[in-house]
Design a protein around this motif. Structure first.
Motif, short mmCIF file in Angstrom:
data_model
loop_
_atom_site.label_atom_id
_atom_site.label_comp_id
_atom_site.label_asym_id
_atom_site.label_seq_id
_atom_site.Cartn_x
_atom_site.Cartn_y
_atom_site.Cartn_z
N SER A 63 5.86 55.61 46.35
CA SER A 63 7.07 56.66 46.63
C SER A 63 7.08 57.39 45.50
N VAL A 64 7.75 58.15 45.59
CA VAL A 64 8.06 59.10 44.23
C VAL A 64 9.62 59.34 44.48
N LEU A 65 10.41 59.34 43.31
CA LEU A 65 11.72 59.54 43.16
C LEU A 65 11.90 60.83 42.33
N VAL A 66 12.77 61.95 42.91
CA VAL A 66 12.70 62.98 42.17
C VAL A 66 14.38 63.46 42.39
N LEU A 67 14.90 64.52 41.54
CA LEU A 67 15.91 64.93 41.31
C LEU A 67 15.99 66.08 42.26
N ALA A 68 16.83 66.16 43.58
CA ALA A 68 16.48 67.04 44.54
C ALA A 68 17.64 68.27 44.12
N ASP A 69 17.12 69.36 44.65
CA ASP A 69 18.03 70.70 44.68
C ASP A 69 19.19 70.18 45.63
N PRO A 70 20.52 70.26 45.21
CA PRO A 70 21.51 69.98 45.65
C PRO A 70 21.60 70.64 47.21
N VAL A 71 21.16 71.85 47.21
CA VAL A 71 21.36 72.27 48.40
C VAL A 71 20.26 71.67 49.44
N GLU A 72 19.17 71.42 48.96
CA GLU A 72 17.99 70.87 49.85
C GLU A 72 17.86 69.27 50.17
N ALA A 73 19.02 68.70 49.53
CA ALA A 73 18.88 67.07 49.17
C ALA A 73 19.25 66.68 50.97
N GLU A 112 8.16 69.65 40.91
CA GLU A 112 8.29 70.88 40.08
C GLU A 112 9.91 71.00 40.16
N THR A 113 10.70 71.19 41.39
CA THR A 113 12.08 71.33 41.28
C THR A 113 12.74 70.38 40.50
N SER A 114 12.39 69.08 40.52
CA SER A 114 13.11 68.05 39.74
C SER A 114 12.99 68.33 38.30
N TYR A 115 11.56 68.62 37.95
CA TYR A 115 11.37 69.04 36.67
C TYR A 115 12.35 70.37 36.22
N ARG A 116 12.32 71.27 36.87
CA ARG A 116 12.87 72.71 36.84
C ARG A 116 14.35 72.37 36.44
N LEU A 117 15.05 71.24 37.12
CA LEU A 117 16.48 70.69 36.85
C LEU A 117 16.87 69.91 35.71
N THR A 118 15.65 69.55 35.21
CA THR A 118 15.76 68.63 33.86
C THR A 118 15.08 68.84 32.50
N ALA A 119 14.10 69.80 32.82
CA ALA A 119 13.39 70.13 31.58
C ALA A 119 13.93 71.00 30.53
N GLY A 120 14.86 71.89 30.95
CA GLY A 120 15.33 72.87 29.91
C GLY A 120 14.62 74.13 30.06
N VAL A 121 15.32 75.28 29.52
CA VAL A 121 15.17 76.71 30.09
C VAL A 121 13.80 76.98 29.19
N ARG A 122 13.57 76.76 28.00
CA ARG A 122 12.09 77.12 27.48
C ARG A 122 11.05 76.11 27.97
N ARG A 123 11.00 75.28 28.60
CA ARG A 123 9.95 74.71 29.32
C ARG A 123 9.77 75.21 30.53
N VAL A 124 11.03 75.53 31.38
CA VAL A 124 10.69 76.21 32.61
C VAL A 124 10.12 77.69 32.47
N LYS A 125 10.48 78.36 31.40
CA LYS A 125 9.93 79.70 30.89
C LYS A 125 8.46 79.47 30.57
N ARG A 126 7.90 78.46 30.07
CA ARG A 126 6.71 78.13 30.01
C ARG A 126 5.93 77.93 31.41
N LEU A 127 6.50 77.27 32.02
CA LEU A 127 6.10 76.89 33.49
C LEU A 127 6.09 78.27 34.26
N ASP A 128 6.73 79.04 34.19
CA ASP A 128 6.95 80.38 34.75
C ASP A 128 5.78 81.44 34.06
N ALA A 129 5.53 81.30 33.02
CA ALA A 129 4.44 82.21 32.45
C ALA A 129 3.16 81.84 32.72
N ARG A 130 3.00 80.58 33.45
CA ARG A 130 1.34 79.93 33.38
C ARG A 130 0.93 80.82 34.62
#
Length: 131
Positions: A63-73, A112-130
């Motif tokens: 199984s995988v554990l992720v931090l869920a978007d509070p609206v989707e949890a 990816e949602t969990s990553y976005r909630l934990t990784a910080g603004v700069r990393r999320v911008k890098r992810l979005d720029a891919r």
């Protein structure tokens, strides 16, 4: 005293999860409490989890554990493959059992949602720029 190792490096499910998690900017893997944890500065996914059962617990190895978007949890927890993990569930984490019928695109989206909630603004911008 370290926790006992509760996974096998040759596990194909873990291999697939590694492909998804380690493709994210600056993602790395460590062993935490005997299970693989994927992180940048904060953990965004774990492989394997547990639920409280009576006075003990029940392991969910594949199984995988992720931090869920509070609206989707709440919707996620309504899925038959999802569970409320011990310790982390109260902080918004959700467990998802992985089996033969698993939708890996959904797993990647949840990671990816969990990553976005934990990784910080700069990393999320890098992810979005891919591309």
């Amino acid at each position: 005293m370290p926790h006992p190792r509760m996974f096998d490096d040759d596990d194909p499910v873990l291999g697939r999860l590694r492909e998804i998690t380690l493709a994210l900017p600056d993602a790395a893997e460590k062993v935490s409490h005997g299970i693989p944890a994927f992180y940048t500065t904060k953990v965004f996914a774990y492989y394997g989890g547990s639920v409280k059962v009576g006075d003990g617990y029940e392991r969910h190895r594949a199984s995988v554990l992720v931090l869920a978007d509070p609206v989707e949890a709440p919707a996620l927890l309504g899925s038959p493959d999802a569970y409320f993990p011990m310790y982390l569930g109260v902080s918004g984490w959700v467990g998802l059992d992985i089996g033969d019928g698993t939708d890996w695109a959904e797993v990647a989206e949840l990671v990816e949602t969990s990553y976005r909630l934990t990784a910080g603004v700069r990393r999320v911008k890098r992810l979005d720029a891919r591309p």
